[in-house]
Design a protein around this motif. Sequence first.
Motif, short mmCIF file in Angstrom:
data_model
loop_
_atom_site.label_atom_id
_atom_site.label_comp_id
_atom_site.label_asym_id
_atom_site.label_seq_id
_atom_site.Cartn_x
_atom_site.Cartn_y
_atom_site.Cartn_z
N SER A 1 9.27 5.38 -1.77
CA SER A 1 9.77 4.01 -1.85
C SER A 1 9.05 3.26 -2.96
N LEU A 2 9.84 2.51 -3.72
CA LEU A 2 9.33 1.82 -4.90
C LEU A 2 9.65 0.34 -4.82
N ILE A 3 8.82 -0.46 -5.45
CA ILE A 3 9.02 -1.91 -5.46
C ILE A 3 8.63 -2.45 -6.82
N LYS B 1 0.81 -1.22 0.00
CA LYS B 1 0.00 0.00 0.00
C LYS B 1 0.85 1.27 0.00
N LEU B 2 1.96 1.23 0.72
CA LEU B 2 2.81 2.41 0.84
C LEU B 2 3.85 2.46 -0.28
N PHE B 3 4.42 1.32 -0.61
CA PHE B 3 5.38 1.25 -1.72
C PHE B 3 4.66 1.49 -3.04
N HIS B 4 5.30 2.22 -3.94
CA HIS B 4 4.77 2.39 -5.28
C HIS B 4 5.30 1.27 -6.17
N TYR B 5 4.42 0.65 -6.90
CA TYR B 5 4.79 -0.46 -7.78
C TYR B 5 5.03 0.08 -9.19
N HIS B 6 6.27 0.44 -9.49
CA HIS B 6 6.65 0.84 -10.85
C HIS B 6 8.16 0.76 -11.00
N VAL B 7 8.67 1.17 -12.20
CA VAL B 7 10.03 0.77 -12.58
C VAL B 7 11.12 1.82 -12.33
N ASN B 8 10.81 2.96 -11.75
CA ASN B 8 11.85 3.95 -11.48
C ASN B 8 12.66 3.55 -10.25
N ILE B 9 13.78 4.22 -10.04
CA ILE B 9 14.55 4.10 -8.80
C ILE B 9 15.03 5.49 -8.39
#
Length: 438
Positions: A385-387, A372-380
């Motif tokens: 926070s991304l996953i 829910k808190l992590f964003h699911y996409h391809v950047n870094i």
Amino acid sequence: MANVLEKTAYRFDTQRLRAGYEPKEHNYAVSPPIYQTTAYDFRDVEHAKALFGIREAGNLYTRIGNPTVSVLEQRVAALDGASGAIALASGMAAISYTLLNIAEGGGRILTSPYLYGGSADSFKKIYPKFGITIDYAKNIENPEKLSDEITPDTKAIYVESISNPSAVLLDIDAIARVAHEHGIPLIVDNTIATPYLYNPIAHGADIVIYSATKGLAGHGNVIAGLILESGKFNWQTDKFPQFSEKYYTLRDINDNNRSFLEVFPEAPFTSRVRFNYLNYFGAALSPFDAYLVLLGLETLSERIAKQVQNAKALAEYLNTHESVEWVRYPGLKGSPYYDLAERDFPRGVGGVLAFGFKGTTAQRETFLNSVKLFHYHVNIGDVRSLIVNSPQTTHGELESYEKKIADIPENLIRISAGLEDVSDLIADLEQAFKKART
């Protein structure tokens, strides 16, 4: 147009705020203005002649130079200790212009198998059609054996300082020594580390590449790239005749044709990229996008330091979790790269880590769908926070055998730590793990 860099004794955190910019030269504006213009008036005919003859620094046309973009180039060059820099419209433009500039007319590039998926796929699909062969080194982690893989036609060695997605570290100093023994440059993609964590030039790199989209800008709101050069490599050899080639467009006041080495002795590489590849291929960075990267640089140290702190805490949490098969983060004791991390990365090894999800494909997908808190996409490198499941996305271009060479198993999940409270990030992962197990 000209890239004249400041040479001062200011330290890193002063340079990221001040390098390349003097307010009194811009109507005393505290923040670098956005020069949203296509072209620039000449004072008179003599001024135009001086600019086109590269006898005077100035601006001609925003495709090859712009005051806002120039501030960015000079600022990052100051942070890296580079003699020259050029900003471009993307990190991929930085990679392509670098390799084309080095291997123009054909040749081979010896590279690490541990690369961003887009780089690896372009190496396979694009460059061979331009006569450039990419060789994947078998001994990139054993530099003492790397000489055996360099051929007479090898034009450069290409590596990432911290690899994407597995955070592999290499002995850049040792690889640089091998490259220089063979008269070829070392190219280092320093995107994940940023100059705050690692200075490739200080470790022997000749060319440094950034996707400024990532940590340098840091807010997920711009696409940009940079190429920097050390000013230390000798381009005046038979292996690189293009740098000694004389051009009519570089002629002196007496109409004598000159080479990039003659006109730009301190920065022949980036100058050649600017006036040949950027000028005619046209991947120009817009002034507004340069401004966004400059804003990001102003908080670079604080952002990266917090991301390192969060990444290490997440790695430690994952390292003992029942739903995790393994964790890849060089800052963890027990990592095969821990000693290199301690030696070369005193400020930490970045905000990117990877782990192996223990469970079925369906459970792994449930886990990703449940955060829910992590964003699911391809950047870094974002403040958020991304996953992402890299083998199926960022490295989905790779065939099975290529993933095996790059050591990217199908259950790998990559995290790019942001600036949130790490307790909230851990709680989010925990609730997603629980849903995946039920």
